[in-house]
Design an enzyme around this catalytic site. Structure first.
Site, PDB file in Angstrom:
ATOM      1  N   THR A 188      51.927  69.189  44.134  1.00  0.00           N
ATOM      2  CA  THR A 188      53.363  69.284  43.880  1.00  0.00           C
ATOM      3  C   THR A 188      53.979  67.894  43.771  1.00  0.00           C
ATOM      4  O   THR A 188      54.767  67.606  42.864  1.00  0.00           O
ATOM      5  CB  THR A 188      54.055  70.096  44.997  1.00  0.00           C
ATOM      6  OG1 THR A 188      53.586  71.444  44.952  1.00  0.00           O
ATOM      7  CG2 THR A 188      55.573  70.085  44.835  1.00  0.00           C
TER       8      THR A 188
ATOM      9  N   ASN B 137      47.621  80.451  38.767  1.00  0.00           N
ATOM     10  CA  ASN B 137      47.409  80.698  40.190  1.00  0.00           C
ATOM     11  C   ASN B 137      47.635  82.152  40.598  1.00  0.00           C
ATOM     12  O   ASN B 137      47.193  82.572  41.662  1.00  0.00           O
ATOM     13  CB  ASN B 137      48.308  79.785  41.031  1.00  0.00           C
ATOM     14  CG  ASN B 137      49.763  79.875  40.643  1.00  0.00           C
ATOM     15  OD1 ASN B 137      50.140  79.565  39.514  1.00  0.00           O
ATOM     16  ND2 ASN B 137      50.598  80.311  41.567  1.00  0.00           N
TER      17      ASN B 137
ATOM     18  N   GLN C 289      43.864  75.144  40.555  1.00  0.00           N
ATOM     19  CA  GLN C 289      42.946  76.262  40.767  1.00  0.00           C
ATOM     20  C   GLN C 289      41.571  76.040  40.124  1.00  0.00           C
ATOM     21  O   GLN C 289      40.663  76.846  40.345  1.00  0.00           O
ATOM     22  CB  GLN C 289      43.551  77.560  40.219  1.00  0.00           C
ATOM     23  CG  GLN C 289      44.799  78.032  40.953  1.00  0.00           C
ATOM     24  CD  GLN C 289      44.543  78.505  42.371  1.00  0.00           C
ATOM     25  OE1 GLN C 289      43.405  78.772  42.766  1.00  0.00           O
ATOM     26  NE2 GLN C 289      45.599  78.605  43.153  1.00  0.00           N
TER      27      GLN C 289
ATOM     28  N   ALA D   4      43.473  69.327  47.874  1.00  0.00           N
ATOM     29  CA  ALA D   4      42.203  69.554  48.575  1.00  0.00           C
ATOM     30  C   ALA D   4      42.062  70.935  49.187  1.00  0.00           C
ATOM     31  O   ALA D   4      40.954  71.477  49.260  1.00  0.00           O
ATOM     32  CB  ALA D   4      42.034  68.492  49.673  1.00  0.00           C
ATOM     33  N   HIS D   5      43.180  71.526  49.630  1.00  0.00           N
ATOM     34  CA  HIS D   5      43.044  72.786  50.381  1.00  0.00           C
ATOM     35  C   HIS D   5      42.673  73.974  49.508  1.00  0.00           C
ATOM     36  O   HIS D   5      42.393  75.053  50.019  1.00  0.00           O
ATOM     37  CB  HIS D   5      44.320  73.072  51.188  1.00  0.00           C
ATOM     38  CG  HIS D   5      45.491  73.529  50.386  1.00  0.00           C
ATOM     39  ND1 HIS D   5      45.838  74.852  50.273  1.00  0.00           N
ATOM     40  CD2 HIS D   5      46.407  72.846  49.663  1.00  0.00           C
ATOM     41  CE1 HIS D   5      46.926  74.969  49.533  1.00  0.00           C
ATOM     42  NE2 HIS D   5      47.296  73.767  49.136  1.00  0.00           N
TER      43      HIS D   5
ATOM     44  N   THR E 248      51.003  54.073  54.395  1.00  0.00           N
ATOM     45  CA  THR E 248      49.613  54.014  54.849  1.00  0.00           C
ATOM     46  C   THR E 248      48.887  55.312  54.506  1.00  0.00           C
ATOM     47  O   THR E 248      49.380  56.406  54.783  1.00  0.00           O
ATOM     48  CB  THR E 248      49.554  53.774  56.374  1.00  0.00           C
ATOM     49  OG1 THR E 248      50.262  52.563  56.669  1.00  0.00           O
ATOM     50  CG2 THR E 248      48.114  53.650  56.850  1.00  0.00           C
TER      51      THR E 248
ATOM     52  N   CYS F 259      53.484  80.466  47.567  1.00  0.00           N
ATOM     53  CA  CYS F 259      54.735  79.699  47.624  1.00  0.00           C
ATOM     54  C   CYS F 259      55.957  80.604  47.480  1.00  0.00           C
ATOM     55  O   CYS F 259      57.073  80.189  47.754  1.00  0.00           O
ATOM     56  CB  CYS F 259      54.751  78.643  46.525  1.00  0.00           C
ATOM     57  SG  CYS F 259      53.300  77.583  46.534  1.00  0.00           S
TER      58      CYS F 259
END
Length: 373
Positions: A72, A151, A179, A200-201, A237, A325
């Site tokens: 996003t 998605n 996806q 990543a998830h 960071t 979402c």
């Protein structure tokens, strides 16, 4: 009660090897990658090794990978910068995109007064390429933003064709590959994509970390100002443990791609077979779908629609009616609204999405509970 998770398009369980890598980094490599002492240099080495690993898997240059907190974030940055820095006056997209794309474009339309054109969607969920070609024939500085794998339905767009058509028309191409990264081979050395985002998830990595691909030669303005991290494009960071976990997750996804995709494809076929046997009148929403997602229209009465997910959840079964979402919304799916009749929109549609952790027993349990409803 055994819990059954069939909502892998929303998020995925982390692989144990990914957790192990993240724990090791948190315990032993806590240095700031921007520090010049040995602690910082060790952290920097992990950061850049992770970047090179991801780039190698996608067949691109390590300098083209920018770490973000999510897809996003990457989409917001790329679309806004394209308008404000590249002079894009028009965005071509579709009405079945993820809201990260749609809402960013609406904001740009309001703020920058850009032209927005929506390519037509066919009843099977695929884009109308003849309409896309017609839109691209207009002589205006354009960016095309189209999703690779939807998605909600799992419909796959031919992004090579989109990219070629875009570049012939001197348009830029941004692609939401959330996806598909980790589930399909993507060769960015040949795919005509200018910008890509991933998180990543969705491929058994940690939440809160993703990356953007920015084609060499395309210079964006910073999304966050401050330090010189990420070539000065994203100050702050870096979340080293999450980035290392993401790189490991993507490595394992591609290492196991052939075995996992075959296994999951069989699960999906079995699920569809069992659904048809139990409910002969079901319809599948979308054609040419990815092997891990199936979106079905159930022949249930309208009054059962509101409670179906609740009833399944009470039995420990997790599926969804669309994007996570917007799963709390009572509105019909904006994706299905482009594909289905008003009558069918009132019926319950379920998105069932699989991973290598699922079994046929999970599917049997789902069918049993649906029969009970």
């Amino acid at each position: 009660m055994k819990k059954i998770y069939l909502d892998n398009a929303a998020t995925t369980a982390m692989r144990q090897e990914v957790i192990d890598v993240m724990v090791e980094v948190m315990q032993n490599d806590f240095g700031n990658p921007s520090s010049t002492h040995s602690f910082g240099r060790g952290a920097k080495a992990i950061l850049e090794t992770s970047r090179k690993s991801i780039a190698k898997l996608l067949h691109c240059n390590a300098q083209e990978i920018v770490f973000t907190s999510s897809a996003t974030e990457g989409t917001n940055w790329i679309l806004k910068s394209a308008v404000h820095d590249f002079g894009v006056k028009r965005i071509i997209t579709s009405r079945v995109e993820h809201h990260a794309t749609l809402y960013t474009i609406l904001a740009l339309q309001s703020e920058a007064n850009i032209q927005v054109d929506y390519v037509a969607i066919l009843p099977d969920g695929t884009i109308d390429f003849s309409h896309l070609e017609k839109l691209l024939s207009q002589d205006i500085k354009t960016l095309v933003s189209l999703i690779h794998v939807n998605n909600e339905t799992g419909v796959i767009t031919d992004i090579e064709k989109v990219g070629k058509l875009s570049h012939v028309a001197n348009a830029l191409f941004h692609c939401d590959t959330v996806q598909s990264v980790g589930k399909m081979e993507l060769d960015l050395s040949v795919l005509p994509i200018d910008f890509l985002v991933a998180t990543a998830h969705k491929f058994h990595g940690p939440k809160g970390v993703g990356f953007a691909f920015v084609r060499k030669g395309l210079v964006l303005q910073p999304m966050i100002f401050g330090g010189e991290q990420e070539k000065g494009w994203r100050a702050g960071t870096e979340a080293l443990h999450q980035i290392a976990g993401m790189a490991k997750a993507l490595e394992l996804s591609y290492q196991n791609l052939e075995v996992d995709s075959s296994y999951i494809s069989d699960l999906k076929a079995y699920c569809l077979q069992q659904l048809i046997a139990a409910f002969p009148a079901i319809k599948v929403n979308g054609a040419n779908t990815l092997y891990n997602i199936i979106n079905i229209l159930l022949p249930f009465s309208e009054e059962k629609t509101a409670m179906i997910l609740f009833n399944l959840d009470m039995k420990g079964i997790a599926v969804s009616r669309g994007s996570a979402c917007q799963s709390g919304s009572i509105k019909p799916s904006h994706v299905l609204a482009e594909m289905l009749s008003e009558e069918d929109l009132k019926k319950p549609s379920l998105r069932i999405s699989f991973s290598h952790y699922n079994t046929k027993e999970d599917i049997d349990a789902l069918i049993t509970e649906l029969k009970g409803i």
